[in-house]
Structures are given as structure tokens and as C-alpha cells.
Design an enzyme around this catalytic site. Structure first.
Site, PDB file in Angstrom:
ATOM      1  N   LYS A   1       0.851  -1.194   0.000  1.00 25.26           N
ATOM      2  CA  LYS A   1       0.000   0.000   0.000  1.00 25.26           C
ATOM      3  C   LYS A   1       0.888   1.245   0.000  1.00 25.26           C
ATOM      4  O   LYS A   1       1.713   1.437   0.886  1.00 25.26           O
ATOM      5  CB  LYS A   1      -0.911  -0.009   1.234  1.00 25.26           C
ATOM      6  CG  LYS A   1      -1.700   1.298   1.459  1.00 25.26           C
ATOM      7  CD  LYS A   1      -2.693   1.181   2.625  1.00 25.26           C
ATOM      8  CE  LYS A   1      -3.316   2.535   2.975  1.00 25.26           C
ATOM      9  NZ  LYS A   1      -4.254   2.467   4.108  1.00 25.26           N
TER      10      LYS A   1
ATOM     11  N   GLU B   1      -9.506   3.806   2.044  1.00 27.20           N
ATOM     12  CA  GLU B   1      -8.950   3.993   0.693  1.00 27.20           C
ATOM     13  C   GLU B   1      -7.928   2.940   0.325  1.00 27.20           C
ATOM     14  O   GLU B   1      -7.754   2.617  -0.848  1.00 27.20           O
ATOM     15  CB  GLU B   1      -8.330   5.393   0.574  1.00 27.20           C
ATOM     16  CG  GLU B   1      -6.885   5.540   1.084  1.00 27.20           C
ATOM     17  CD  GLU B   1      -6.705   5.258   2.568  1.00 27.20           C
ATOM     18  OE1 GLU B   1      -7.709   5.320   3.308  1.00 27.20           O
ATOM     19  OE2 GLU B   1      -5.577   4.948   2.992  1.00 27.20           O
TER      20      GLU B   1
ATOM     21  N   ASP C   1     -12.121   7.158   3.878  1.00 27.38           N
ATOM     22  CA  ASP C   1     -10.924   6.816   4.656  1.00 27.38           C
ATOM     23  C   ASP C   1     -10.568   5.328   4.518  1.00 27.38           C
ATOM     24  O   ASP C   1      -9.497   4.912   4.909  1.00 27.38           O
ATOM     25  CB  ASP C   1     -11.163   7.175   6.131  1.00 27.38           C
ATOM     26  CG  ASP C   1      -9.872   7.257   6.932  1.00 27.38           C
ATOM     27  OD1 ASP C   1      -8.784   7.233   6.302  1.00 27.38           O
ATOM     28  OD2 ASP C   1      -9.951   7.357   8.165  1.00 27.38           O
TER      29      ASP C   1
ATOM     30  N   ASP D   1      -2.492   9.946   4.236  1.00 34.62           N
ATOM     31  CA  ASP D   1      -3.914   9.606   4.384  1.00 34.62           C
ATOM     32  C   ASP D   1      -4.602  10.587   5.327  1.00 34.62           C
ATOM     33  O   ASP D   1      -4.526  10.465   6.541  1.00 34.62           O
ATOM     34  CB  ASP D   1      -4.044   8.168   4.921  1.00 34.62           C
ATOM     35  CG  ASP D   1      -5.502   7.706   4.985  1.00 34.62           C
ATOM     36  OD1 ASP D   1      -6.369   8.415   4.431  1.00 34.62           O
ATOM     37  OD2 ASP D   1      -5.760   6.638   5.570  1.00 34.62           O
TER      38      ASP D   1
ATOM     39  N   ARG E   1      -7.773  -0.254   0.663  1.00 42.76           N
ATOM     40  CA  ARG E   1      -8.297  -1.450   0.005  1.00 42.76           C
ATOM     41  C   ARG E   1      -8.639  -1.188  -1.460  1.00 42.76           C
ATOM     42  O   ARG E   1      -8.613  -2.096  -2.280  1.00 42.76           O
ATOM     43  CB  ARG E   1      -9.521  -1.971   0.790  1.00 42.76           C
ATOM     44  CG  ARG E   1     -10.651  -0.995   0.895  1.00 42.76           C
ATOM     45  CD  ARG E   1     -11.646  -1.376   1.986  1.00 42.76           C
ATOM     46  NE  ARG E   1     -11.138  -1.081   3.334  1.00 42.76           N
ATOM     47  CZ  ARG E   1     -11.778  -1.355   4.456  1.00 42.76           C
ATOM     48  NH1 ARG E   1     -12.958  -1.939   4.420  1.00 42.76           N
ATOM     49  NH2 ARG E   1     -11.259  -1.042   5.629  1.00 42.76           N
TER      50      ARG E   1
ATOM     51  N   ASP F   1       1.519   5.987   5.884  1.00 40.47           N
ATOM     52  CA  ASP F   1       0.514   5.097   5.288  1.00 40.47           C
ATOM     53  C   ASP F   1       1.020   4.433   3.996  1.00 40.47           C
ATOM     54  O   ASP F   1       0.281   3.702   3.346  1.00 40.47           O
ATOM     55  CB  ASP F   1      -0.793   5.855   5.044  1.00 40.47           C
ATOM     56  CG  ASP F   1      -2.020   4.952   5.170  1.00 40.47           C
ATOM     57  OD1 ASP F   1      -1.911   3.888   5.807  1.00 40.47           O
ATOM     58  OD2 ASP F   1      -3.075   5.312   4.614  1.00 40.47           O
TER      59      ASP F   1
ATOM     60  N   LYS G   1     -10.052  12.416   8.802  1.00 37.93           N
ATOM     61  CA  LYS G   1      -9.679  11.814  10.079  1.00 37.93           C
ATOM     62  C   LYS G   1      -9.759  12.852  11.187  1.00 37.93           C
ATOM     63  O   LYS G   1      -9.301  13.981  11.010  1.00 37.93           O
ATOM     64  CB  LYS G   1      -8.231  11.297  10.023  1.00 37.93           C
ATOM     65  CG  LYS G   1      -8.053  10.000   9.285  1.00 37.93           C
ATOM     66  CD  LYS G   1      -6.618   9.522   9.387  1.00 37.93           C
ATOM     67  CE  LYS G   1      -6.396   8.279   8.567  1.00 37.93           C
ATOM     68  NZ  LYS G   1      -7.217   7.121   8.994  1.00 37.93           N
TER      69      LYS G   1
HETATM   70  N1  BES Z   1      -4.453   4.191   7.018  1.00 41.44           N
HETATM   71  C1  BES Z   1      -5.606   3.872   7.771  1.00 41.44           C
HETATM   72  C2  BES Z   1      -5.375   2.775   8.796  1.00 41.44           C
HETATM   73  C3  BES Z   1      -4.432   3.090   9.931  1.00 41.44           C
HETATM   74  C4  BES Z   1      -4.935   3.525  11.134  1.00 41.44           C
HETATM   75  C5  BES Z   1      -3.084   2.889   9.803  1.00 41.44           C
HETATM   76  C6  BES Z   1      -4.101   3.783  12.190  1.00 41.44           C
HETATM   77  C7  BES Z   1      -2.232   3.155  10.855  1.00 41.44           C
HETATM   78  C8  BES Z   1      -2.746   3.586  12.048  1.00 41.44           C
HETATM   79  C9  BES Z   1      -6.703   3.377   6.837  1.00 41.44           C
HETATM   80  O1  BES Z   1      -6.717   3.910   5.574  1.00 41.44           O
HETATM   81  C10 BES Z   1      -8.010   3.744   7.493  1.00 41.44           C
HETATM   82  O2  BES Z   1      -8.218   4.888   7.703  1.00 41.44           O
HETATM   83  N2  BES Z   1      -8.839   2.748   7.785  1.00 41.44           N
HETATM   84  C11 BES Z   1     -10.076   2.973   8.420  1.00 41.44           C
HETATM   85  C12 BES Z   1     -11.086   2.052   7.800  1.00 41.44           C
HETATM   86  C13 BES Z   1     -12.498   2.321   8.225  1.00 41.44           C
HETATM   87  C14 BES Z   1     -12.955   3.647   7.686  1.00 41.44           C
HETATM   88  C15 BES Z   1     -13.372   1.211   7.720  1.00 41.44           C
HETATM   89  C16 BES Z   1      -9.948   2.668   9.904  1.00 41.44           C
HETATM   90  O3  BES Z   1      -9.263   1.711  10.252  1.00 41.44           O
HETATM   91  O4  BES Z   1     -10.477   3.423  10.693  1.00 41.44           O
HETATM   92 ZN    ZN Z   2      -4.853   4.540   4.845  1.00 46.35          ZN
HETATM   93 ZN    ZN Z   3      -7.743   5.763   5.449  1.00 45.04          ZN
END
Ligand code: BES
Ligand code: ZN
Ligand code: ZN
Length: 478
Positions: free
Chosen positions: A244, A329, A327, A249, A331, A268, A256
Site C-alpha cells: 500500500k 482507501e 478513509d 492519508d 483497500r 501510510d 480523520k
Molecule cells: N491508514 C488507515 C489505517 C491506519 C490507522 C493505519 C491507524 C495506521 C494507524 C486506513 O486507511 C483507514 O483509515 N482505515 C479505516 C477504515 C475504516 C474507515 C473502515 C480505519 O481503520 O479506521
Molecule cells: Zn490509509
Molecule cells: Zn484511510
């Protein structure tokens, strides 16, 4: 960091590795009073003793055996980090390691801990010279290591350093295009073939996942392909790595909150850094394997044309996705890369991604959440590599019920599951785009440290690189 094997006995700063206090008597450069002091200290459960002689520092390290070999090795690495801190105090630039231990990989493992702890990212420090670590060189007596181990140390150290630096670079420098350039440079150093697909090509290919995430950005996305294909290869079908590459992000329009630590979101792209470091290492080691790595990259931010929650997008595979949270993103990018991987008819695909906060919530910074459709033998080998390198794996199930959570009323899938089981529904989303043996590694909890801990310096950790390289090294042996 440089490593070398000594032909003569070392003269300056030295580190002795011991199995028991008795072997202190083999160290003839100790004065009797120093030897008895060291013996006492080691008997008192102090595992590391430093002795200040007038022109040099001597370290005595007594290995302590833990419940498992994995823990013992990690204890040795962590001691390496303690040694590294002391080298700065004494302004040591070359340290000779003398192993008096019967443990074959003791010197290797200790040096690994020292070298990984010695990493620094000083590019943006005005006084870089002043804050620079003093240690430059680790040497070994002939009996302590093999030539192969020394080569491996230097490769693993360089791979880890490259990976950490990629993670530590902020978006101000490391845009998707710059990431592709950095991968090209690192690839050149190792003799890898690197191809970068630009935005026009990504548009032409209709990589709808990458393009949707990129819409809010003023900067173009990239899709980088790294290939290691030596003359002699043991696998008929390639192994594919996917990383990734979200260079930042913000969450996009599903912005966020500060509490979710947007401030660390330059990291990220850690998955892309891990696969780059891994490719660097296997090329340097000339592993007889055909391995290809894919890095889809962009930043994710709100912008005039940003994709919005509720949008329906058409992925590279042709599947449609209802985006309910911008967020989620990672995937979307990964799905396009996983679909691309099908053209190679791969033997195994492994993706690395800081994919979900849920994975970080579940295991913290103690391991990688993994899941996938690879067979049990591969999973067992991965687990062994994880234990050996102390980059441990926890496997989650890909039960079909999790696919239910991704059902959309108006498209083939939603990009988010429910409130619960978030790491798995993310994995389940990815699975939809695979038709080969596949493993997903969610490194969200381990890829970035706000403060240094042991041999993991603050910032990018490169967690996953040693596990992946160890796995591929063993894969090449069998
Ligand atoms: N990059 C984040 C995941 C992340 C969170 C990495 C904390 C490192 C530390 C990812 O893109 C994300 O924001 N995922 C969301 C998914 C949700 C919206 C289904 C999450 O985990 O909150
Ligand atoms: Zn992310
Ligand atoms: Zn994200």
C-alpha cells in the site's frame, strides 16, 4: 554501517559474548580486579557489563536463555540496542565482536540489534553532525560469524534503513511520483528492474480504485512494478508482493479526526516501503526466485474533485464498489494491484498494508495481523519466519460471514464493513480481487513508532521486512 571479519585479534573497543560467567577467564585482556568485578555483576543478574580501560571500552554480555528460541534471539537483539546507546556515550566508532558463546548466530543477532538501533534520519536536521551516532563499523573475530552472515547483515541493515527512510520522508518530499523515483533508485542499487506507470497509463488501464482515491489530490498517482528475475529461478510461477503506497492519508472527505492521529499518516505507505526493502534484499542476496512487487501510490485528501461518501466506482477488475467512507482507501488501491497480479498467474501473492486501525487496536505494536488463502504449509513457514525475526504473525479467519458485511444495495460491494471485525472485513474486501494463493499482512500497529523502543528507532520501523526476507530465503532453499 559497515561490517567486516578481522584477521587479527582486535585491539580497541570490544564486545565479548558469553554463555556463562566462567568464560570470563578466557578474556586475557582483563585485569584480575576487572574480571572479578565482571563476574560478580553477571552473577547478580546484570547481563551487560562495561569495563572502561584507559584506551578502550570492553563489553561483556552474558546471554540469557528464555522460554523459546525466538525470545532468546529477541533478547540478544534488544541487548544490541543497549550496546548501541553506550557506543554513543563513549564515542565509539568501531566495535569488535568476539563470541565465546556456543550459540552459532549469537554474534549475528547481537550485531543486527546494534545496527538497527544505530539508524538515524537526519536529512532535515541543521546540526546533523552534532546529533549523529558515532558507531560506523562492526567487526567480528573469525570464529564469531560466517562470511555469509556478514553479507546478510549488511543487506538486511541496508534494506531496513531504506525502508525506514521511505516511511520517515514527509509528503512535502515523498509524493507518489517521488516514491516511484525513490523505488527506482533503490532498485538500481540492487539490480532490480523497475517500471513506473504514470497517471495517463493508469487512466488507460481504468484502474478505478487508484483513480478514485487520487481524485482529491493535485498530485498524480503512480503504479510501480519491481521485478527480480535472475537467470536461475526455482519457481515457475512468480511470487508477487503488493504494498500500500498511500503517501498521505487525511481520510479524504471522511476526514480523520485529530484523535485518530492524522499526524502519523505520512507512514501510510509503509507497506510499499516494506516490499521495496524486501525486493532490495532478495536482489542483493541474489535469491534464485522470480519475485515481482507492485506499488499503487497516491495521497488521499479532500479536494475540489474528491470522491465522496456514497459514490459508486468501477474498479480495475470491473467490480463496482459503493464508497461509504473515503478513509477506507487502502483497500481500493490494493484491489486494483491484486487484480493486476492475476496476469502473472502467481504461485503466491503477499500484500503489506497499514490497512486498518482495527488491526492496531487488536494487537497493538506486538505483531502483524494476517489472513489469507495460502495453504497451511505456507502459513506455517510464514509463522516460523515471523518467530525467528520477532516480527510475529497473528492469523485471523476469513469466514464467509464477513463478506455479508460488505454487501451493498446498489453496487457489487461496499468499501466498509460494520463497526466490528474491521481488520477482517478489510481483508475480505481484498480477497474478492484474488484468484490465487494469497496472504494479507495488516501492519497498521507496527509500522511506525512515535518513540524509539529497543532496536526500533522512532518513526518507521521497517517491521515486516525481516520476516518477509527470511520467508523468501527459506522458500529458495526448499
Ligand atoms: N491508514 C488507515 C489505517 C491506519 C490507522 C493505519 C491507524 C495506521 C494507524 C486506513 O486507511 C483507514 O483509515 N482505515 C479505516 C477504515 C475504516 C474507515 C473502515 C480505519 O481503520 O479506521
Ligand atoms: Zn490509509
Ligand atoms: Zn484511510
Amino acid at each position: 554501517m559497515n561490517f567486516s571479519i578481522l584477521q587479527k585479534q582486535p585491539k580497541k573497543d570490544q564486545l565479548f559474548i558469553l554463555d556463562n560467567e566462567k568464560s570470563i577467564s578466557q578474556i586475557d585482556i582483563l585485569q584480575p580486579n576487572e574480571a572479578s568485578y565482571a563476574k560478580k555483576a553477571l552473577k547478580n543478574n546484570q547481563s551487560l557489563v562495561t569495563i572502561n580501560q584507559y584506551n578502550r571500552v570492553l563489553f561483556l554480555y552474558l546471554i540469557s536463555e528464555k522460554d523459546t528460541e525466538s525470545q532468546t534471539l529477541e533478547g540478544i537483539r534488544k541487548t544490541g540496542a543497549n550496546v548501541q546507546a553506550i557506543t554513543n556515550k563513549h564515542k565509539i566508532d568501531t566495535l569488535a565482536i568476539v563470541s565465546l558463546s556456543s550459540k552459532l548466530n549469537a554474534a549475528y543477532t547481537l550485531a543486527e540489534g546494534i545496527a538497527l538501533a544505530n539508524y538515524q534520519f537526519l536529512k532535515y536536521k541543521s546540526d546533523a553532525d552534532k546529533s549523529s551516532n558515532t558507531l560506523q563499523h562492526i567487526s567480528f573475530t573469525k570464529e564469531s560469524v560466517t562470511v555469509k552472515e556478514v553479507e546478510q547483515l549488511s543487506v538486511i541493515t541496508a534494506a531496513t534503513y531504506h525502508t525506514r527512510t521511505l516511511v520517515n520522508e514527509p509528503l512535502a518530499y515523498l509524493t507518489a511520483e517521488q516514491l516511484a523515483k525513490e523505488i527506482t533508485t533503490i532498485g538500481k542499487e540492487a539490480g532490480l528492474k523497475v517500471t513506473v506507470l504514470n497517471k495517463a497509463r493508469i487512466v488507460k488501464e481504468k484502474m478505478g480504485g487508484i483513480l478514485a482515491v487520487n481524485r482529491g489530490s493535485i498530485l498524480p498517482p503512480t503504479f510501480t512494478i519491481i521485478e527480480h528475475k535472475p537467470k536461475k529461478v526455482l519457481n515457475k510461477k512468480p511470487i508477487v508482493l503488493v504494498g500500500k503506497g498511500v503517501v498521505y492519508d487525511t481520510g479524504g472527505l471522511s476526514l480523520k479526526p485529530t484523535l485518530a492521529s492524522m499526524d502519523r499518516m505520512k507512514s501510510d505507505m509503509s507497506g510499499s516501503a516494506v516490499v521495496t526493502g524486501t525486493m532490495f534484499a532478495i536482489a542483493k542476496m541474489q535469491l534464485p526466485l522470480h519475485v515481482i512487487a507492485l506499488v499503487p501510490a497516491t495521497d488521499n485528501r479532500p479536494g475540489e474533485d474528491a470522491y465522496v461518501p456514497g459514490d459508486v466506482i468501477t474498479m480495475y477488475s470491473g467490480s463496482t464498489v459503493e464508497v461509504l467512507n473515503t478513509d477506507a482507501e487502502g483497500r481500493l488501491l490494493l484491489a486494483d494491484a491484486l487484480h493486476w497480479a492475476k496476469r502473472y498467474e502467481p504461485e503466491l501473492v503477499m500484500d503489506f498494508a497499514t490497512l486498518t486501525g482495527a488491526a492496531a487496536m487488536a494487537v497493538g505494536n506486538c505483531g502483524i495481523v494476517c489472513m489469507g488463502t495460502a495453504d497451511e504449509e505456507v502459513k506455517g513457514k510464514l509463522r516460523e519466519s515471523g518467530d525467528r525475526q520477532y516480527e510475529r504473525l497473528v492469523e485471523y479467519p476469513l469466514w464467509e460471514e464477513y463478506a455479508e458485511m460488505l454487501k451493498s444495495d446498489i453496487a457489487d460491494m461496499k468499501n466498509v464493513g460494520g463497526r466490528y471485525g474491521g481488520a477482517i472485513s478489510a481483508g475480505k474486501f481484498l480477497q474478492h480481487f484474488t484468484d490465487y494463493p494469497w496472504m494479507h499482512f495488516d501492519i497498521a500497529g507496527v509500522s511506525f513508532n512515535t518513540t524509539a523502543s529497543g532496536y526500533h528507532t522512532s518513526g518507521g520501523t521497517a517491521y515486516g521486512v525481516r520476516m518477509a526476507v527470511d520467508f523468501l530465503m527459506h522458500y529458495a532453499k526448499n
